[in-house]
Design a protein around this motif. Sequence first.
Motif, short mmCIF file in Angstrom:
data_model
loop_
_atom_site.label_atom_id
_atom_site.label_comp_id
_atom_site.label_asym_id
_atom_site.label_seq_id
_atom_site.Cartn_x
_atom_site.Cartn_y
_atom_site.Cartn_z
N SER A 133 -53.37 -16.47 -63.86
CA SER A 133 -53.61 -15.14 -64.40
C SER A 133 -53.99 -14.24 -63.24
N ASP A 134 -54.09 -12.95 -63.52
CA ASP A 134 -54.53 -12.01 -62.49
C ASP A 134 -55.33 -10.90 -63.16
N THR A 135 -56.62 -10.91 -62.94
CA THR A 135 -57.49 -9.87 -63.50
C THR A 135 -57.85 -8.81 -62.46
N HIS A 185 -50.78 -10.70 -66.46
CA HIS A 185 -51.81 -10.63 -67.49
C HIS A 185 -53.08 -11.34 -67.02
N GLY A 186 -54.20 -10.97 -67.64
CA GLY A 186 -55.47 -11.61 -67.32
C GLY A 186 -56.00 -12.37 -68.50
N LEU A 187 -57.29 -12.24 -68.77
CA LEU A 187 -57.90 -12.86 -69.95
C LEU A 187 -57.50 -12.09 -71.20
N MET A 188 -57.57 -12.75 -72.34
CA MET A 188 -57.28 -12.06 -73.59
C MET A 188 -58.27 -10.93 -73.84
N SER A 189 -59.50 -11.09 -73.36
CA SER A 189 -60.51 -10.05 -73.55
C SER A 189 -60.14 -8.76 -72.84
N GLU A 190 -59.19 -8.83 -71.91
CA GLU A 190 -58.72 -7.64 -71.20
C GLU A 190 -58.08 -6.64 -72.15
N ASN A 219 -64.66 -15.75 -65.40
CA ASN A 219 -64.63 -16.84 -64.41
C ASN A 219 -63.42 -16.77 -63.49
N THR A 220 -62.65 -15.68 -63.57
CA THR A 220 -61.51 -15.50 -62.68
C THR A 220 -61.96 -14.79 -61.41
N TYR A 221 -61.02 -14.52 -60.52
CA TYR A 221 -61.35 -13.94 -59.23
C TYR A 221 -60.96 -12.47 -59.20
N ALA A 222 -61.91 -11.63 -58.79
CA ALA A 222 -61.74 -10.19 -58.88
C ALA A 222 -60.83 -9.63 -57.80
N ASP A 223 -60.61 -10.37 -56.73
CA ASP A 223 -59.85 -9.84 -55.60
C ASP A 223 -58.48 -10.47 -55.43
N GLY A 224 -57.97 -11.13 -56.45
CA GLY A 224 -56.64 -11.72 -56.35
C GLY A 224 -56.33 -12.62 -57.53
N PRO A 225 -55.11 -13.19 -57.57
CA PRO A 225 -54.70 -14.04 -58.68
C PRO A 225 -55.56 -15.31 -58.78
N THR A 226 -55.61 -15.84 -60.01
CA THR A 226 -56.41 -17.02 -60.31
C THR A 226 -55.51 -18.17 -60.75
N LEU A 227 -55.84 -19.37 -60.28
CA LEU A 227 -55.17 -20.59 -60.70
C LEU A 227 -56.09 -21.35 -61.65
N TYR A 228 -55.51 -21.94 -62.69
CA TYR A 228 -56.26 -22.82 -63.60
C TYR A 228 -55.68 -24.22 -63.48
N LEU A 229 -56.53 -25.18 -63.16
CA LEU A 229 -56.11 -26.58 -63.06
C LEU A 229 -56.80 -27.34 -64.18
N GLU A 239 -41.92 -13.33 -65.99
CA GLU A 239 -43.21 -12.78 -66.42
C GLU A 239 -44.21 -13.87 -66.77
N TYR A 240 -43.74 -14.92 -67.43
CA TYR A 240 -44.62 -16.02 -67.84
C TYR A 240 -44.17 -17.31 -67.16
N THR A 241 -45.11 -18.06 -66.60
CA THR A 241 -44.78 -19.34 -65.95
C THR A 241 -45.91 -20.33 -66.16
N ARG A 242 -45.55 -21.54 -66.55
CA ARG A 242 -46.51 -22.65 -66.67
C ARG A 242 -45.92 -23.87 -65.99
N VAL A 243 -46.77 -24.69 -65.43
CA VAL A 243 -46.33 -25.90 -64.74
C VAL A 243 -47.11 -27.08 -65.29
#
Length: 601
Positions: free
Chosen positions: A375-377, A148-153, A389-399, A230-234
Amino acid sequence: MDRIQQEIAKTEPSVPFRASTHHTHYTWAKTFQCHPELYITPHTLEEVQKVVNLARKCRRRIVVVGCGHSPSILTCTSSWMVNLDHYNRVLKVDTEKKTLLVEAGIRLRQLNDEANRNGLTMSNLGSIDEQSIAGAIATATHGSALKHGLMSESVRSLRIVCADGQAVRCSAEENAQLFRAALVSLGALGIIVEVEFEMRSACNIEWAQTLEPLSKILATWNTTLWTEKEYTRVWWMPYMKRAIVWSAETTSEPLRAPEESFYGGSVGFYTYHNLLWLSNYVPSILPWVEWFVFGMQYGFRTGQQTAGAVEPLRTGLLMNCLYSQFVNEWALPLSQGPEAITRLSAFLNHERGGGGIPFSNKGLYVHCPIEVRVSDTSRSHTPRPYLDNTYADGPTLYLNATLYRPYLCDPPCKDRYYEAFEWLMRDMNAKPHYAKNWQFTSATYMKNAFGEDLREWKRVRDEADPEGMFVGEWHRQAFGLGQSEEYALAESEVGRKGAKPGDCQAWHGDLPASTPMITASDGVVASEEKPPFALRVHSPTASASSSGESFDMMHGSETKSMFLNGSEYDGDEAGSAATVDRRFHGSAKEGIMGTSVFDKM
């Protein structure tokens, strides 16, 4: 105020203007407060348009607010504040397309409840469901899943009232540029009034969480950590060099509640709260607090499952947010995660070289945990928001560097920690999460980071709102909007001062009381002039949203109303005493031992 009432007196009372003059607005975390000149709660589209048309005549800025979840000054104003809590109906359910068309003030909890009644559910959520749908998409809210990506997706179309009072429908096929700008609008384009949101079939998820050494997290980073479920948080515990891994996937198993424990209820909640409060005076105890608090809940040995349950998806993704907090979250490519964590760990643990972060860490101790999400948009087929603010060419990490505010008191490490953290994020070319507390990053960096996308967003924004009716100090600081008197109606900060409760800051903006009001002959766009976006005129006799399929422009004439002042209208104001406690326990559950604190972190 007399001049405002004079303008209102000229209008037709059949469309109410529901406004209060005595509202105090607080952010969710009680980090800021402000006193808007008017607090307005429209119930219909005609009333929303009335507000915008009057604001233009009275030369006032408008801020739209829901639960005030952003702990920054994003929702602060001394001008007019609009709350859409009464504009929250479900207009249409399409079970074949799996979409709901809703008024934009609906809270995510209500949206999911309505969806569940029709066999549907939201596919992605953050930690809470108290936000309005408009606020969640406007700030690039996300969950934690590579599927999944942003909720706006999930937004298929929306309707927005621009500064000229016109309600414009936009989607990937219609007014596409406005759609891309409005998907992550930061409240700066207009008032989003309707959203068509795509769902998935209702389902349950089975989740489990384990305590693992940080070394295992980094070793499995590029293999199974983010892809096994499907869902993972650390949740990373920096001083113990351990992490709690929470993961979930859909299941057909029957519902199963998490096991309750003596420590996991009120005992654990107040123990941690009081130890955090003590650490404000003795910061060096924080590594010990981390070891004790999280060891008591999750055990002191790694590799064992600490909790698990089967819940509906709509509640299983939620968690207890514990206490009032600052949050400073940044997005960077997922592949850079091990480097970012290793460098930040070296800095916080006072290791040789300090991760290459050029700030003193002497006597610096921070709170636990540091949240890590993904996420991955890049695989999305929907239009990409200009301010994604995510990355268009691959998965995104949020710290996410979270700092709690025990008993609403700011921790002493905040500025030093966040200055160093933001430096590291900029050094890795990351981008901040808009609804958080980043404070040491300039508009110049943001302009360079977003480049042409930001310039396009500003161009579309300026067409929708040329005078800056929806521009404030936050937009000025973040993107440099409104500099050099660029917009006649933009609001800037005058000052802040200490306020109650705790270390809350009272925010004050400028109010152009001396600015002459304008009339229809003073340059307001006339109906025969071409508007900035392609519009179709809706029948002036039809209701604002009488048809769930209609996104056409409402009749643009100046409707009239009466002013309901503070003595006549109470407004059902957000932030009342009855809701304050809930704000500090986002998505909390009540159990035998009191509020369940650590069932999911």
